[in-house]
Design a protein around this motif. Sequence first.
Motif, PDB file in Angstrom:
ATOM      1  N   ASN A   1       0.830  -1.210   0.000  1.00  0.00           N
ATOM      2  CA  ASN A   1       0.000   0.000   0.000  1.00  0.00           C
ATOM      3  C   ASN A   1       0.863   1.257   0.000  1.00  0.00           C
ATOM      4  OD1 ASN A   1      -2.657  -1.042  -0.103  1.00  0.00           O
ATOM      5  ND2 ASN A   1      -2.597  -1.542   2.074  1.00  0.00           N
ATOM      6  N   LEU A   2       1.962   1.201   0.727  1.00  0.00           N
ATOM      7  CA  LEU A   2       2.893   2.333   0.769  1.00  0.00           C
ATOM      8  C   LEU A   2       3.479   2.595  -0.615  1.00  0.00           C
ATOM      9  CD1 LEU A   2       4.332   4.310   2.729  1.00  0.00           C
ATOM     10  CD2 LEU A   2       6.078   2.560   3.045  1.00  0.00           C
ATOM     11  N   ILE A   3       3.865   1.534  -1.298  1.00  0.00           N
ATOM     12  CA  ILE A   3       4.425   1.679  -2.647  1.00  0.00           C
ATOM     13  C   ILE A   3       3.377   2.222  -3.620  1.00  0.00           C
ATOM     14  CG2 ILE A   3       5.379   0.401  -4.604  1.00  0.00           C
ATOM     15  CD1 ILE A   3       6.669  -1.486  -2.533  1.00  0.00           C
TER      16      ILE A   3
ATOM     17  N   ARG B   1      -8.046  10.881  10.597  1.00  0.00           N
ATOM     18  CA  ARG B   1      -7.478  10.411   9.327  1.00  0.00           C
ATOM     19  C   ARG B   1      -5.961  10.323   9.412  1.00  0.00           C
ATOM     20  NH1 ARG B   1      -5.719  12.809   4.311  1.00  0.00           N
ATOM     21  NH2 ARG B   1      -6.114  14.917   5.092  1.00  0.00           N
ATOM     22  N   VAL B   2      -5.340  11.318  10.010  1.00  0.00           N
ATOM     23  CA  VAL B   2      -3.886  11.319  10.143  1.00  0.00           C
ATOM     24  C   VAL B   2      -3.449  10.186  11.069  1.00  0.00           C
ATOM     25  CG1 VAL B   2      -1.896  12.647  10.940  1.00  0.00           C
ATOM     26  CG2 VAL B   2      -3.738  13.788   9.684  1.00  0.00           C
ATOM     27  N   ARG B   3      -4.195   9.991  12.149  1.00  0.00           N
ATOM     28  CA  ARG B   3      -3.856   8.912  13.089  1.00  0.00           C
ATOM     29  C   ARG B   3      -3.918   7.561  12.394  1.00  0.00           C
ATOM     30  NH1 ARG B   3      -6.576   5.202  15.784  1.00  0.00           N
ATOM     31  NH2 ARG B   3      -8.536   5.992  14.927  1.00  0.00           N
TER      32      ARG B   3
ATOM     33  N   GLY C   1      -1.215   2.786   9.822  1.00  0.00           N
ATOM     34  CA  GLY C   1      -0.868   2.024   8.623  1.00  0.00           C
ATOM     35  C   GLY C   1       0.642   1.946   8.426  1.00  0.00           C
ATOM     36  N   LEU C   2       1.355   3.024   8.736  1.00  0.00           N
ATOM     37  CA  LEU C   2       2.816   2.996   8.660  1.00  0.00           C
ATOM     38  C   LEU C   2       3.398   2.069   9.720  1.00  0.00           C
ATOM     39  CD1 LEU C   2       3.732   6.763   8.029  1.00  0.00           C
ATOM     40  CD2 LEU C   2       3.338   4.936   6.359  1.00  0.00           C
ATOM     41  N   PHE C   3       2.777   2.056  10.900  1.00  0.00           N
ATOM     42  CA  PHE C   3       3.233   1.136  11.950  1.00  0.00           C
ATOM     43  C   PHE C   3       3.198  -0.308  11.453  1.00  0.00           C
ATOM     44  CE2 PHE C   3       1.905   3.911  15.859  1.00  0.00           C
ATOM     45  CZ  PHE C   3       2.950   4.785  15.572  1.00  0.00           C
ATOM     46  N   ASP C   4       2.181  -0.648  10.679  1.00  0.00           N
ATOM     47  CA  ASP C   4       2.019  -2.031  10.217  1.00  0.00           C
ATOM     48  C   ASP C   4       3.143  -2.472   9.295  1.00  0.00           C
ATOM     49  OD1 ASP C   4      -0.278  -2.538  11.638  1.00  0.00           O
ATOM     50  OD2 ASP C   4      -1.646  -2.075   9.986  1.00  0.00           O
ATOM     51  N   ALA C   5       3.902  -1.537   8.746  1.00  0.00           N
ATOM     52  CA  ALA C   5       4.979  -1.898   7.827  1.00  0.00           C
ATOM     53  C   ALA C   5       6.212  -2.422   8.552  1.00  0.00           C
ATOM     54  CB  ALA C   5       5.362  -0.695   6.971  1.00  0.00           C
ATOM     55  N   LEU C   6       6.225  -2.363   9.891  1.00  0.00           N
ATOM     56  CA  LEU C   6       7.385  -2.789  10.668  1.00  0.00           C
ATOM     57  C   LEU C   6       7.035  -3.980  11.552  1.00  0.00           C
ATOM     58  CD1 LEU C   6       8.873   0.601  11.896  1.00  0.00           C
ATOM     59  CD2 LEU C   6       9.430  -0.683   9.845  1.00  0.00           C
ATOM     60  N   PRO C   7       8.017  -4.807  11.896  1.00  0.00           N
ATOM     61  CA  PRO C   7       7.764  -5.904  12.829  1.00  0.00           C
ATOM     62  C   PRO C   7       7.383  -5.360  14.202  1.00  0.00           C
ATOM     63  CG  PRO C   7      10.119  -5.669  12.392  1.00  0.00           C
ATOM     64  CD  PRO C   7       9.418  -4.778  11.417  1.00  0.00           C
ATOM     65  N   ALA C   8       6.569  -6.111  14.918  1.00  0.00           N
ATOM     66  CA  ALA C   8       6.006  -5.627  16.175  1.00  0.00           C
ATOM     67  C   ALA C   8       7.070  -5.267  17.199  1.00  0.00           C
ATOM     68  CB  ALA C   8       5.049  -6.673  16.753  1.00  0.00           C
ATOM     69  N   GLU C   9       8.232  -5.951  17.135  1.00  0.00           N
ATOM     70  CA  GLU C   9       9.264  -5.720  18.148  1.00  0.00           C
ATOM     71  C   GLU C   9      10.240  -4.616  17.753  1.00  0.00           C
ATOM     72  OE1 GLU C   9      10.689  -9.263  15.627  1.00  0.00           O
ATOM     73  OE2 GLU C   9       8.820  -8.317  16.284  1.00  0.00           O
TER      74      GLU C   9
END
Length: 313
Positions: free
Chosen positions: A222-224, A282-284, A289-297
């Motif tokens: 989605n980011l791409i 909307r900004v939050r 969505g950006l958080f989801d692009a990284l591993p949880a840890e």
Amino acid sequence: MADFSRPGSLYGAVDLGARKQALEAQTRREAAGPQAASSASVVDVTEETFTTDVIDRSMTVPVVLDLWSPRAPGSAQLSPVLEKVVGDLGGKAILAKVNVDASPQIAQALRVQAVPTVLAIFQGQAVTGFQQVLPEQEVRRWLDELMGAVEQFYQANPGARPPAEPGDAAEEPAGPPVDPDLVAAEQAIEHGDFDAAIEAYQRLLARAPGNEDAKMGLAGVNLIKRTAEVDPAEVQRRMEDPADIDAQLLAADLEMLSGSVDEAFNRVIAVVKRTSGDERDRVRRHLLGLFDALPAEDPSLAKARRALASALF
């Protein structure tokens, strides 16, 4: 002003997917305990040996280029750290040290503006780097991300992987079978069919909502997609208008793609602070969505979540 020009990727720079592999590598290293640095992983480079010791060797192993000067106090601090962390890899990377006072043409060719400067050379190209003195933990994190990205390159291009040394086989136990939808998504990405990749990730998440690879993959695609047709120069121009929220969000997307994760998070959190109502929500949601692009840890996530909570409450 921020610079959103895109560094190549590996093909250019360390990508987001490598962060997960970097964290896993750090965990394995900490579990194994301290390792002795290998002096064979360190080489002094001159203008005469640069092609052989850096360019040629980078075709099979990443070369960490330490551009230093005896006149720079920062070099005296950083160089021993680089020797230690690269040596800990046991030959999986090479540290090439260049005294820019003795070899000024190398510094000129690489457009080095200050020392110390560290560049990672892989497949004959500079793919990532930094220009300040970092503590050992940050250098290790940077190097782990580089090695994770190199491994992703070899997974996508198995013919480019150098022959394994004797005894390297079966170094790690085979993992579980790869989910067919995950394979389908990766194949779709290779063919540039982002919609098909999104559908495959969504199918997998419908069956396994907690699958982190699918979650990260979906967020990354989605980011791409959001930035595929974006002109970074136009984003820079639009950012002159502080009311242009979309420009700020696009700027954060570009920062994420370039690996500037903390900068991206800080940018969006700053927008959260100065918005309200539906616009703030909307900004939050964009930030989540950006958080989801990284591993949880990933440590950047914990810091950003705290900052977001402070901004909201």
